[in-house]
Design a protein around this motif. Structure first.
Motif, short mmCIF file in Angstrom:
data_model
loop_
_atom_site.label_atom_id
_atom_site.label_comp_id
_atom_site.label_asym_id
_atom_site.label_seq_id
_atom_site.Cartn_x
_atom_site.Cartn_y
_atom_site.Cartn_z
N GLN A 177 0.83 -1.21 0.00
CA GLN A 177 0.00 0.00 0.00
C GLN A 177 0.86 1.26 0.00
O GLN A 177 1.92 1.29 0.64
CB GLN A 177 -0.92 0.02 1.22
N PRO A 178 0.39 2.29 -0.69
CA PRO A 178 1.12 3.57 -0.67
C PRO A 178 1.22 4.08 0.77
O PRO A 178 0.26 4.00 1.53
CB PRO A 178 0.24 4.51 -1.51
N GLY A 179 2.37 4.55 1.13
CA GLY A 179 2.57 5.12 2.45
C GLY A 179 2.93 4.10 3.52
O GLY A 179 3.08 4.48 4.68
N PHE A 180 3.07 2.82 3.15
CA PHE A 180 3.43 1.84 4.17
C PHE A 180 4.76 2.20 4.83
O PHE A 180 4.94 1.99 6.03
CB PHE A 180 3.49 0.40 3.61
N ASN A 181 5.67 2.75 4.04
CA ASN A 181 6.99 3.11 4.57
C ASN A 181 6.90 4.19 5.66
O ASN A 181 7.86 4.42 6.38
CB ASN A 181 7.92 3.56 3.45
N LYS A 182 5.76 4.85 5.78
CA LYS A 182 5.57 5.88 6.80
C LYS A 182 4.94 5.31 8.07
O LYS A 182 4.74 6.02 9.04
CB LYS A 182 4.71 7.02 6.27
N ALA A 183 4.61 4.03 8.04
CA ALA A 183 3.97 3.38 9.19
C ALA A 183 5.02 2.85 10.16
O ALA A 183 6.18 2.60 9.79
CB ALA A 183 3.09 2.23 8.72
N ASP A 184 4.60 2.65 11.40
CA ASP A 184 5.41 1.95 12.40
C ASP A 184 5.24 0.46 12.09
O ASP A 184 4.22 -0.14 12.46
CB ASP A 184 4.90 2.31 13.80
N CYS A 185 6.19 -0.11 11.39
CA CYS A 185 6.07 -1.49 10.89
C CYS A 185 5.90 -2.51 12.01
O CYS A 185 5.12 -3.46 11.87
CB CYS A 185 7.28 -1.85 10.03
N ASN A 186 6.61 -2.30 13.11
CA ASN A 186 6.48 -3.24 14.23
C ASN A 186 5.08 -3.19 14.84
O ASN A 186 4.51 -4.22 15.18
CB ASN A 186 7.54 -2.95 15.30
N HIS A 187 4.56 -1.99 14.98
CA HIS A 187 3.21 -1.86 15.55
C HIS A 187 2.17 -2.45 14.60
O HIS A 187 1.26 -3.15 15.04
CB HIS A 187 2.91 -0.39 15.86
N PHE A 188 2.33 -2.20 13.33
CA PHE A 188 1.44 -2.78 12.33
C PHE A 188 1.43 -4.30 12.44
O PHE A 188 0.37 -4.92 12.51
CB PHE A 188 1.85 -2.37 10.91
N SER A 189 2.61 -4.90 12.47
CA SER A 189 2.70 -6.37 12.54
C SER A 189 2.08 -6.89 13.83
O SER A 189 1.36 -7.90 13.81
CB SER A 189 4.16 -6.82 12.45
N SER A 190 2.35 -6.22 14.94
CA SER A 190 1.77 -6.63 16.21
C SER A 190 0.25 -6.63 16.13
O SER A 190 -0.40 -7.59 16.55
CB SER A 190 2.24 -5.69 17.33
N LEU A 191 -0.31 -5.55 15.59
CA LEU A 191 -1.77 -5.44 15.50
C LEU A 191 -2.36 -6.48 14.56
O LEU A 191 -3.29 -7.19 14.91
CB LEU A 191 -2.18 -4.04 15.06
N LEU A 192 -1.83 -6.56 13.36
CA LEU A 192 -2.40 -7.46 12.36
C LEU A 192 -2.34 -8.92 12.82
O LEU A 192 -3.36 -9.60 12.88
CB LEU A 192 -1.69 -7.31 11.01
N TYR A 193 -1.15 -9.38 13.17
CA TYR A 193 -1.00 -10.78 13.56
C TYR A 193 -1.67 -11.06 14.91
O TYR A 193 -2.32 -12.09 15.08
CB TYR A 193 0.49 -11.17 13.61
N GLY A 194 -1.53 -10.12 15.84
CA GLY A 194 -2.13 -10.32 17.16
C GLY A 194 -3.64 -10.40 17.11
O GLY A 194 -4.24 -11.28 17.73
#
Length: 144
Positions: A38-55
């Motif tokens: 997705q556009p703008g993914f590089n501006k996200a906190d990748c670790n927080h994203f992964s924690s939320l999605l997988y969790g």
């Protein structure tokens, strides 16, 4: 970009990912890969994203059970956006205690305003206001 904005972007992407999972049942890894495109993914906190999605996906049943007493209708009758936002908020309440509960609620309201129906944010706010007391009682009590 500040951490707050990076976290907000991670929540937006996680909401979209959980929404996709709710509708399609696709695997976490497939959704993760799609969200990273997705556009703008590089501006996200990748670790927080992964924690939320997988969790959220891995603990969805437990998170849903925590919500049920605070809903006025069965969980499955909520819109998929409302479901995704609530699941993410409960996950953050339980697993990211470093984030103040008021921030979690505010972010959930903002996500619902962005992705949901016109008044859905009011419902989300009401549910989370009641629920947070059961998960973060001491934090809520100290704020009163």
């Amino acid at each position: 970009m500040t951490t707050k904005n990076a976290r907000r972007r991670s929540r937006e992407l996680a909401t979209q990912g959980v929404y996709q999972w709710l509708l399609s049942g696709a695997s976490e890894s497939k959704i993760d890969a799609a969200m990273r495109e997705q556009p703008g993914f590089n501006k996200a906190d990748c670790n927080h994203f992964s924690s939320l999605l997988y969790g959220v996906i891995q603990k969805a049943k437990t998170l849903t059970k925590a919500l049920i007493p605070f809903l006025d209708r069965p969980f499955y009758q909520l819109s998929p956006v409302e479901q995704a936002v609530l699941l993410i908020a409960v996950y953050e309440f339980q697993n990211h205690i470093d984030i103040p509960y008021r921030v979690v609620i505010n972010e959930a309201v903002e996500l619902t305003k962005t992705f949901g129906g016109s008044d859905g944010y009011k419902y989300i706010n009401g549910v989370l206001d009641k629920l947070v007391v059961t998960i973060r009682f001491n934090e809520v009590k100290n704020r009163i």
